[in-house]
Design a protein around this motif. Sequence first.
Motif, PDB file in Angstrom:
ATOM      1  N   ALA A  75      17.306  -2.555  -6.705  1.00  0.00           N
ATOM      2  CA  ALA A  75      17.816  -1.405  -5.953  1.00  0.00           C
ATOM      3  C   ALA A  75      16.825  -0.245  -5.988  1.00  0.00           C
ATOM      4  N   ALA A  76      16.160  -0.062  -7.127  1.00  0.00           N
ATOM      5  CA  ALA A  76      15.166   1.013  -7.235  1.00  0.00           C
ATOM      6  C   ALA A  76      14.001   0.761  -6.270  1.00  0.00           C
ATOM      7  N   ARG A  77      13.549  -0.473  -6.193  1.00  0.00           N
ATOM      8  CA  ARG A  77      12.453  -0.787  -5.276  1.00  0.00           C
ATOM      9  C   ARG A  77      12.894  -0.655  -3.828  1.00  0.00           C
ATOM     10  N   ASN A  78      14.113  -1.052  -3.522  1.00  0.00           N
ATOM     11  CA  ASN A  78      14.617  -0.916  -2.149  1.00  0.00           C
ATOM     12  C   ASN A  78      14.691   0.551  -1.738  1.00  0.00           C
ATOM     13  N   LEU A  79      15.149   1.401  -2.658  1.00  0.00           N
ATOM     14  CA  LEU A  79      15.208   2.831  -2.357  1.00  0.00           C
ATOM     15  C   LEU A  79      13.804   3.382  -2.111  1.00  0.00           C
ATOM     16  N   ALA A  80      12.845   2.959  -2.924  1.00  0.00           N
ATOM     17  CA  ALA A  80      11.467   3.426  -2.748  1.00  0.00           C
ATOM     18  C   ALA A  80      10.899   2.967  -1.407  1.00  0.00           C
ATOM     19  N   LEU A  81      11.248   1.760  -0.975  1.00  0.00           N
ATOM     20  CA  LEU A  81      10.805   1.301   0.343  1.00  0.00           C
ATOM     21  C   LEU A  81      11.353   2.203   1.444  1.00  0.00           C
ATOM     22  N   ASP A  82      12.575   2.669   1.275  1.00  0.00           N
ATOM     23  CA  ASP A  82      13.162   3.587   2.259  1.00  0.00           C
ATOM     24  C   ASP A  82      12.447   4.937   2.249  1.00  0.00           C
ATOM     25  N   MET A  83      11.945   5.347   1.093  1.00  0.00           N
ATOM     26  CA  MET A  83      11.254   6.628   0.958  1.00  0.00           C
ATOM     27  C   MET A  83       9.810   6.558   1.446  1.00  0.00           C
ATOM     28  N   ALA A  84       9.219   5.375   1.414  1.00  0.00           N
ATOM     29  CA  ALA A  84       7.779   5.224   1.617  1.00  0.00           C
ATOM     30  C   ALA A  84       7.319   5.731   2.983  1.00  0.00           C
ATOM     31  N   GLN A  85       6.224   6.475   2.985  1.00  0.00           N
ATOM     32  CA  GLN A  85       5.618   6.971   4.218  1.00  0.00           C
ATOM     33  C   GLN A  85       4.354   6.212   4.588  1.00  0.00           C
ATOM     34  N   GLY A  86       3.807   5.451   3.657  1.00  0.00           N
ATOM     35  CA  GLY A  86       2.560   4.749   3.904  1.00  0.00           C
ATOM     36  C   GLY A  86       2.728   3.524   4.777  1.00  0.00           C
ATOM     37  N   ASP A  87       1.664   3.147   5.463  1.00  0.00           N
ATOM     38  CA  ASP A  87       1.678   1.898   6.224  1.00  0.00           C
ATOM     39  C   ASP A  87       1.613   0.700   5.289  1.00  0.00           C
ATOM     40  N   TYR A  88       1.157   0.950   4.053  1.00  0.00           N
ATOM     41  CA  TYR A  88       1.058  -0.103   3.041  1.00  0.00           C
ATOM     42  C   TYR A  88       1.800   0.326   1.784  1.00  0.00           C
ATOM     43  N   VAL A  89       2.263  -0.669   1.027  1.00  0.00           N
ATOM     44  CA  VAL A  89       2.916  -0.397  -0.254  1.00  0.00           C
ATOM     45  C   VAL A  89       2.312  -1.303  -1.324  1.00  0.00           C
ATOM     46  N   CYS A  90       2.227  -0.777  -2.533  1.00  0.00           N
ATOM     47  CA  CYS A  90       1.902  -1.612  -3.684  1.00  0.00           C
ATOM     48  C   CYS A  90       2.851  -1.226  -4.808  1.00  0.00           C
ATOM     49  N   PHE A  91       2.911  -2.046  -5.828  1.00  0.00           N
ATOM     50  CA  PHE A  91       3.918  -1.881  -6.870  1.00  0.00           C
ATOM     51  C   PHE A  91       3.253  -1.864  -8.245  1.00  0.00           C
ATOM     52  N   VAL A  92       3.707  -0.923  -9.083  1.00  0.00           N
ATOM     53  CA  VAL A  92       3.218  -0.814 -10.456  1.00  0.00           C
ATOM     54  C   VAL A  92       4.426  -0.683 -11.383  1.00  0.00           C
ATOM     55  N   ASP A  93       4.483  -1.505 -12.416  1.00  0.00           N
ATOM     56  CA  ASP A  93       5.522  -1.349 -13.431  1.00  0.00           C
ATOM     57  C   ASP A  93       5.028  -0.378 -14.486  1.00  0.00           C
ATOM     58  N   PRO A  94       5.892   0.489 -15.001  1.00  0.00           N
ATOM     59  CA  PRO A  94       5.428   1.582 -15.871  1.00  0.00           C
ATOM     60  C   PRO A  94       4.856   1.137 -17.202  1.00  0.00           C
ATOM     61  N   ASP A  95       5.155  -0.079 -17.661  1.00  0.00           N
ATOM     62  CA  ASP A  95       4.589  -0.544 -18.922  1.00  0.00           C
ATOM     63  C   ASP A  95       3.322  -1.364 -18.720  1.00  0.00           C
ATOM     64  N   ASP A  96       2.835  -1.409 -17.471  1.00  0.00           N
ATOM     65  CA  ASP A  96       1.558  -2.054 -17.167  1.00  0.00           C
ATOM     66  C   ASP A  96       0.505  -0.978 -16.892  1.00  0.00           C
ATOM     67  N   ASP A  97      -0.667  -1.401 -16.421  1.00  0.00           N
ATOM     68  CA  ASP A  97      -1.723  -0.431 -16.137  1.00  0.00           C
ATOM     69  C   ASP A  97      -2.579  -0.945 -14.978  1.00  0.00           C
ATOM     70  N   ILE A  98      -3.361  -0.068 -14.399  1.00  0.00           N
ATOM     71  CA  ILE A  98      -4.273  -0.431 -13.310  1.00  0.00           C
ATOM     72  C   ILE A  98      -5.663   0.073 -13.649  1.00  0.00           C
ATOM     73  N   SER A  99      -6.673  -0.639 -13.176  1.00  0.00           N
ATOM     74  CA  SER A  99      -8.053  -0.261 -13.485  1.00  0.00           C
ATOM     75  C   SER A  99      -8.483   0.956 -12.681  1.00  0.00           C
ATOM     76  N   ALA A 100      -9.569   1.566 -13.102  1.00  0.00           N
ATOM     77  CA  ALA A 100     -10.142   2.698 -12.364  1.00  0.00           C
ATOM     78  C   ALA A 100     -10.475   2.256 -10.942  1.00  0.00           C
ATOM     79  N   GLY A 101     -10.117   3.086  -9.977  1.00  0.00           N
ATOM     80  CA  GLY A 101     -10.424   2.788  -8.582  1.00  0.00           C
ATOM     81  C   GLY A 101      -9.465   1.826  -7.908  1.00  0.00           C
ATOM     82  N   TYR A 102      -8.411   1.417  -8.604  1.00  0.00           N
ATOM     83  CA  TYR A 102      -7.475   0.420  -8.063  1.00  0.00           C
ATOM     84  C   TYR A 102      -6.836   0.890  -6.756  1.00  0.00           C
ATOM     85  N   ILE A 103      -6.265   2.085  -6.774  1.00  0.00           N
ATOM     86  CA  ILE A 103      -5.544   2.573  -5.591  1.00  0.00           C
ATOM     87  C   ILE A 103      -6.516   2.842  -4.440  1.00  0.00           C
ATOM     88  N   ALA A 104      -7.652   3.448  -4.732  1.00  0.00           N
ATOM     89  CA  ALA A 104      -8.632   3.729  -3.673  1.00  0.00           C
ATOM     90  C   ALA A 104      -9.150   2.442  -3.054  1.00  0.00           C
TER      91      ALA A 104
END
Length: 334
Positions: A75-104
């Motif tokens: 339900a949390a992800r579905n709500l975020a999809l409704d909020m999203a303004q981007g043409d693309y979406v990606c997902f991050v869980d808060p107990d994980d991490d992403i490398s430098a430059g990941y989003i860019a």
Amino acid sequence: MSVSEKVVLSVIVPVHNVERFLPRLFRSLEQQDLHQAEVLFVDDGSTDASGILLDEVKHHDHFRVKHQRNEGVAAARNLALDMAQGDYVCFVDPDDDISAGYIASLRDAAVRTGADMLVTDWWECRPDKTIPMSLAQCLDDSRQLSSEAVCRLILQSDVVLGSLWAKAFARRLFEGNRFPPQRTCSDFVPCITALVDARKVVYVPRVHYSYTVSRGGSLQNSKSKQDLSDFVDVHTKAARLITQHYPALQPSVRFDLLRSRQQACMSICTSSAVARNERRLMFRRFKKGLLSSVPFMWKSNYPVKGKIMFTIVACGYAPTVIVMKIKAKLRGKA
């Protein structure tokens, strides 16, 4: 973020009782290039300090925070999809991490290629070691992908998983493709559905998603009967979907279905949420058909340890319990 700045990528972060991970996540995200990106935090009725910590950062130019009553990660992800303004979406869980430059890197690749789906490498982060999973080793020099090729990798290897992370999706792929309200594996069928609907898939190198294994209080160690049924059910649904689109993948689909049943049987033996007097009957239900499939699994590319464990599970509940206890003792001594 400037009102006039077009959002290309929406980063979706579902949050529930993860206060100890949020400061690290905030630092990681603040170090990313968030130009033309937004980060959507949905607090799913947290009872710890997660909601307070989110409100402290909600004025960040690229952060948006929403609170809801506890309805689950789907339900949390579905709500975020409704909020999203981007043409693309990606997902991050808060107990994980992403490398430098990941989003860019995801944002720029989306703009440059116009792909429907982007796939990155991922790292399996265990308490004692980190295992890099690189898609580059599976590609030729052109680094071209197809939906069918990614489906094959999901079914046959761990280089790409049927999860939301280490990927970005055109937001349109989730129109009419929402996450079902279940506690476990709610992302598997929507991810596969998005994949088979993707017209163009692109590999994005040199960045990775870090997935944390063996978290304290992990759902992996406390799956209920419903969780285990949902786990097998999503693999069955995905099998139908993949076979419908790619009939040539039937052997890979069979391999994945058998492996999912093996994993369910092993979880039954260790889950604290399944009563001991119910385990044998439930095990028998999921074991059905495994014994006759032992020759098929031994001819597959399953690692030898996996083949041996599959054979033990296929032999029944008692030998599986014995081996699982031995493995647990060995891990305790390590």
